[in-house]
Enzyme design. Sequence first.
Site, PDB file in Angstrom:
ATOM      1  N   PHE A   1      -1.529  -8.140   4.636  1.00 58.89           N
ATOM      2  CA  PHE A   1      -0.155  -7.650   4.548  1.00 58.89           C
ATOM      3  C   PHE A   1      -0.033  -6.299   3.853  1.00 58.89           C
ATOM      4  O   PHE A   1       0.958  -6.040   3.163  1.00 58.89           O
ATOM      5  CB  PHE A   1       0.738  -8.678   3.831  1.00 58.89           C
ATOM      6  CG  PHE A   1       0.461 -10.102   4.235  1.00 58.89           C
ATOM      7  CD1 PHE A   1       0.665 -10.516   5.540  1.00 58.89           C
ATOM      8  CD2 PHE A   1      -0.041 -11.020   3.325  1.00 58.89           C
ATOM      9  CE1 PHE A   1       0.383 -11.819   5.929  1.00 58.89           C
ATOM     10  CE2 PHE A   1      -0.327 -12.322   3.695  1.00 58.89           C
ATOM     11  CZ  PHE A   1      -0.107 -12.716   5.012  1.00 58.89           C
ATOM     12  N   CYS A   2      -1.020  -5.427   4.030  1.00 58.42           N
ATOM     13  CA  CYS A   2      -1.007  -4.109   3.374  1.00 58.42           C
ATOM     14  C   CYS A   2      -0.804  -4.261   1.869  1.00 58.42           C
ATOM     15  O   CYS A   2      -0.093  -3.469   1.233  1.00 58.42           O
ATOM     16  CB  CYS A   2       0.082  -3.215   3.974  1.00 58.42           C
ATOM     17  SG  CYS A   2      -0.182  -2.793   5.705  1.00 58.42           S
ATOM     18  N   ALA A   3      -1.421  -5.300   1.310  1.00 58.29           N
ATOM     19  CA  ALA A   3      -1.339  -5.546  -0.131  1.00 58.29           C
ATOM     20  C   ALA A   3      -2.678  -6.114  -0.597  1.00 58.29           C
ATOM     21  O   ALA A   3      -2.740  -7.173  -1.205  1.00 58.29           O
ATOM     22  CB  ALA A   3      -0.200  -6.496  -0.448  1.00 58.29           C
TER      23      ALA A   3
ATOM     24  N   HIS B   1       0.810  -1.216   0.000  1.00 58.46           N
ATOM     25  CA  HIS B   1       0.000   0.000   0.000  1.00 58.46           C
ATOM     26  C   HIS B   1       0.846   1.269   0.000  1.00 58.46           C
ATOM     27  O   HIS B   1       0.447   2.295  -0.579  1.00 58.46           O
ATOM     28  CB  HIS B   1      -0.922   0.023   1.218  1.00 58.46           C
ATOM     29  CG  HIS B   1      -2.014  -0.991   1.158  1.00 58.46           C
ATOM     30  ND1 HIS B   1      -2.815  -1.294   2.243  1.00 58.46           N
ATOM     31  CD2 HIS B   1      -2.445  -1.795   0.153  1.00 58.46           C
ATOM     32  CE1 HIS B   1      -3.686  -2.228   1.910  1.00 58.46           C
ATOM     33  NE2 HIS B   1      -3.479  -2.544   0.646  1.00 58.46           N
TER      34      HIS B   1
END
Length: 447
Positions: A365-367, A127
């Site tokens: 996972f901020c993805a 992100h």
Amino acid sequence: MTAVLSAPVCAVSPFATVSGCDLEVPLVQGGTCTYANFDYAASAPALAAVTDRVTNLLPYYASVHRGAGYASRVSTACYESARESVSRFVCAANDQVVVFTRNTTDSLNLLAACVPGDTVVLDIEHHANLLAWQRRGRRVVTAAATIEATIDRIEAELCAKPAALLAITGASNVTGEVLPIARLARLAHRWGARILVDAAQLAPHRRIDLQACGVDYLALSGHKLYAPFGAGVLVGRRDWLDAAEPYLAGGGAVREVTTTGTEWAPAPQRHEAGSPNVLGVAALAAACDALGGLDDSAVRSHERELCARLRDGLSVLPGVELLRVFADSADCVGIVAFTVAGHEPGAVAAYLSAEHGIGVRDGRFCAHPLLARLGYDSAVRASIGLGTSSADVDRLITAVAQLVGSGPAWGYGKADGQWNPVPETRPFPGADTGDGSAPCQLGAEVR
């Protein structure tokens, strides 16, 4: 069910110079065990060299660039010499400056305000490397099933419309797959763009030579580089940084101030307003110095063996599926993401922690776009670092095999999106009990 394992590669990591490598943690069923840390990709423990340098500097901690006292002179010298350590670690060119930030996200947002044009990014990015450009001409390329086809898509995008920057990850924070940054740098330059590498996951595992790779900008975080003291860095070409408005307006970023105007300093001071994080920067420099002194081939060989051992051990377990972005990726850093059929990733992570003393990460996972395109709501991520041993890997494989074969031995429940043992019997030191004595006891049932 148990996984079939060959003889250990090594009983103890040859690079076990990290804090917490002998940490004892409580188990929910009673007793303790040595903590097995598989969460390096989120935040790595400190190297011994890092904690030593911070400890040595603490008595001299004082103002930077603002004092004539001896302690202030020492702090200033330490802060400025850290730029040389970072520059040497990444083989920066003479026209590239080192700007200290809070972390990779901070570095990317700083650069985003300096780019004079569009930025091209992939949809597989963290992100931090998606959101930073969102309000500044971001063009997202959807990654293909192979690296080769993805490179073709990037070139088509750069060819179709000029861009100022290609912002790319060095290694996926979800799967660990490494992208060919030197090749991508040549591609970007061919079409008149510069290249930024998000090296948050790459730098802890691979030596990076900015000059040899032709990379214009690089961002990394100290807390992933064995220096968890709140500092990050942006290394890059000076011209954009000198031309842009200061990242923060304040003291330290100026040459002259009047009531009617301000003459700003050039980079790096231009983007480092306010009192700097002297200890964090010293820690980051210490990590760069220590990692730069390791035998890179030995570190990579050790990591490669452990990753192969982990992937091989997990892949033979029924219902366990490993995540992968590209069918043709030939290199990965020490990250393995997986799912276990019939078990939510959060429940798997809670089980590994509570019953086996193993720390992993679960979630997206901020993805989020990457997990969505891979077809998963969430997953479990095990990440390897300098303190990881083959014994740790074997423990993780055995624990997952037990989960697959017979399920958890303890009860688990979900509250506010978080999985927890029911009941939770482990004490959690560090929480304030009011009298500074016993740690708090989180024993309430989750219903």
